[in-house]
Design a protein around this motif. Structure first.
Motif, PDB file in Angstrom:
ATOM      1  N   HIS A 233       0.922  -1.145   0.056  1.00 19.67           N
ATOM      2  CA  HIS A 233      -0.042  -0.012  -0.004  1.00 19.67           C
ATOM      3  C   HIS A 233       0.895   1.304   0.021  1.00 19.67           C
ATOM      4  N   TYR A 237      -2.559   7.535   2.465  1.00 17.95           N
ATOM      5  CA  TYR A 237      -3.881   7.697   3.282  1.00 17.95           C
ATOM      6  C   TYR A 237      -4.852   6.571   2.931  1.00 17.95           C
ATOM      7  N   ASP A 238      -5.912   6.190   3.497  1.00 16.55           N
ATOM      8  CA  ASP A 238      -6.825   5.234   3.058  1.00 16.55           C
ATOM      9  C   ASP A 238      -7.535   5.420   1.771  1.00 16.55           C
ATOM     10  N   ARG A 434      -2.463   3.842   8.556  1.00 15.02           N
ATOM     11  CA  ARG A 434      -3.822   3.482   7.517  1.00 15.02           C
ATOM     12  C   ARG A 434      -4.534   2.637   8.261  1.00 15.02           C
TER      13      ARG A 434
END
Length: 442
Positions: A233, A237-238, A434
C-alpha cells in the motif's frame, strides 16, 4: 507463530551473520535468521531498537563500506545480507566479495535494475517484457514541452506517471490525472530537484489501470524460487489517496494472483529478466522484486527492485517455514537448484506500518513510544521496528515509518483484527497509520 525452521539439528550453530540496514525489513531478516539452527549470532549494522532485542546492533552505518568489511573480517562473519537498495547500488556486495567475504545481494551492475528506471525500462523494452509505454527526458523544459504538445487542452485527462530515474526512497513516482499535475511533477523532479540527483533524468509513462501486486523471487542467476505474491500500500492515506510513501502496509498472499497467473508472471516476466541480465553480463543473484500492475491485457511491470520489499518482507517471513540461512547460502554459492523451495504457513499475514506525524514530509523525532511490551505479548503478532532508537531503556521514534505491526491469522480478516489490536496498544505523540490495510483482499 509459524514454524520456525526445518530440522537441521545435526548442523552445529556456529555461523555468525551480519545484516546491513536499519529498517523493518532488516529486523524481519534478523528475526528469521536468528531462528536458523545453523546461526549462532546475528549482527545488524546499524540496526534499531527492535533488532537490539532479536540480534546484536553494531554502530556502523550502511554506507560505511570500510567499517562493514573490517567488522566482517574481524568477527569471522559467515555471510553478509545487504538489506537496502542504496548500498547495493553503491557496490557493497562487490567490495565485500573482493575482500573475500560472502555476501547476499546483487552486484552494482545488476542493482542498476532498481538504481536506474531508465535502464530497467530499456531492458524490458529490448526483451519484450510487458510494461507501460514511456519516454525519457533530461530537462524539465523538454518534458514539459512533451506534455503540452501531447495534451494541448489543459482541461483534458492526462493519465501519466512521472518518475525520477534514480533512487528516491520510494517517493520519486508521481501519479497524475491532469496536465497541471504532470507539469508540477516535472518541476518537482527536474526543476526544483526535490529528489536531488535522482532527477537528473526523468521518465513519463502511460498510467496503467488495474490492481498492483508484488511478486518476489530468489535467484542465483540460473534457478528461480518464486515467493508468494503480496500487495503493498504505497499511498499515504486510506483508499489509496495522498502522496506515495515507502509503503504503509502489506499483506500476503494476495488473492489477485492464483497459480495460473503466477505461472504466467514467471514465464513472461521473471525468467526473461534473469536471462536478459545474464545476456547483459550483469548476472543477477539475490532478491528480484517485480512490482506489477494487473491490467486487462495481463500483468505489466511497474518497476523492479533488487532486494526484499519493505514492508512486504515482514508478512512474507512471518509465513515462511524452514531455514532462511540455507537458502541464502545456496544463492551465494550458486547452488539454489540443490535446495528445496521453502514451505509456507497456509495462514495469511498482514503488516500495518505506524508512521510519524508529517510523514512522508517533515516529521519530528525523539518522541517516546509506549505500549510495545503489551503488543509483544499478543499471540500471532510480531512488531518489527524500523525508525526507532533506544535512549537508555526508552524507545523513541527516529524515522518516518516507525513500526511494522505484523500478524498472522486464520483468514485475512483475522490477521487484520490481530494486527490492529496490537496497533491500539502502541502510542506516541503524532502516531498514525492507514486503517484499511488488506481491505483489497476482502
Amino acid at each position: 507463530m509459524p514454524a520456525e525452521s526445518a530440522d537441521n539439528s545435526s548442523i552445529p550453530a556456529t555461523k555468525k551473520v551480519l545484516i546491513v540496514g536499519n529498517g523493518g525489513r532488516e529486523h524481519a531478516l534478523a528475526w528469521k535468521l536468528a531462528q536458523s539452527p545453523q546461526v549462532a549470532q546475528v549482527f545488524v549494522a546499524p540496526g534499531n531498537a527492535g533488532t537490539a532485542i532479536d540480534a546484536t546492533n553494531v554502530s556502523i552505518e550502511a554506507s560505511d563500506k570500510p567499517g562493514i568489511i573490517k567488522f566482517a573480517i574481524e568477527n569471522e562473519i559467515a555471510f553478509v545480507v545487504v538489506g537496502p537498495e542504496a548500498p547495493l547500488v553503491d557496490g557493497l556486495v562487490d567490495d565485500l566479495q573482493a575482500a573475500g567475504i560472502r555476501a547476499f545481494g546483487p552486484s552494482a551492475a545488476a542493482a542498476e535494475l532498481e538504481g536506474s528506471k531508465v535502464f530497467c525500462k530499456n531492458l524490458l523494452r529490448a526483451s519484450n517484457i510487458p510494461t507501460a509505454e514511456y519516454q525519457t527526458f533530461r530537462t524539465a523544459s523538454d518534458a514539459s514541452r512533451f506534455i503540452k504538445d501531447r495534451y494541448p487542452d489543459s482541461e483534458q485527462d492526462v493519465p501519466v506517471v512521472v518518475k525520477a530515474d534514480g533512487l528516491a526512497a520510494g517517493k520519486g513516482v508521481i501519479v497524475c490525472s491532469t496536465r497541471s499535475q504532470a507539469l508540477d511533477a516535472i518541476n518537482r523532479i527536474a526543476g526544483v530537484r526535490e529528489f536531488g540527483e535522482a532527477g537528473d533524468v526523468l521518465i513519463i509513462e502511460e498510467r496503467l489501470m488495474g490492481q498492483e501486486a508484488s511478486v518476489l523471487a530468489i535467484t542465483d542467476g540460473s534457478t528461480i524460487i518464486t515467493l508468494p505474491a503480496a500487495q503493498d500500500h504505497k499511498p499515504a492515506y486510506d483508499g489509496d489517496l495522498g502522496p506515495n510513501t515507502g509503503g504503509m502496509g502489506a499483506f500476503c498472499p494476495t488473492p489477485l494472483i492464483d497459480a495460473e497467473m503466477m505461472a504466467r508472471i514467471e514465464r513472461d516476466i521473471l525468467v526473461p529478466v534473469v536471462h536478459a541480465m545474464k545476456r547483459s553480463r550483469r548476472p543477477f543473484r539475490g532478491i528480484l522484486y517485480a512490482g506489477l500492475m494487473l491490467t486487462a491485457a495481463g500483468p505489466k511491470v511497474l518497476e523492479f527492485n533488487v532486494r526484499f520489499g519493505d514492508p512486504e518482507c515482514q508478512p512474507l517471513l512471518m509465513r515462511m517455514k524452514g531455514d532462511l540461512c540455507e537458502i541464502i547460502e545456496a544463492v551465494i554459492d550458486g547452488r539454489l537448484a540443490d535446495v528445496d523451495p521453502p514451505e509456507w504457513d497456509e495462514r495469511p499475514s498482514i503488516c500495518v506500518v505506524m508512521a510519524s506525524e508529517g510523514y512522508p514530509s517533515a516529521y519530528e523525532k525523539g518522541r517516546v513510544i509506549k505500549g510495545l511490551d503489551k503488543a509483544a505479548e499478543m499471540s500471532d503478532v510480531k512488531v518489527f521496528h524500523a525508525g526507532t532508537q533506544n535512549i537508555g531503556t526508552t524507545v523513541i521514534n527516529n524515522g518516518g515509518r516507525v513500526l511494522g505491526v505484523t500478524a498472522i491469522g486464520n483468514s485475512i480478516s483475522d490477521a487484520k483484527l490481530k494486527a490492529y489490536k496490537a496497533v491500539k496498544e502502541i502510542r506516541w505523540p503524532g502516531a498514525w497509520c492507514r486503517k484499511d490495510i488488506s481491505d483489497k483482499a476482502l
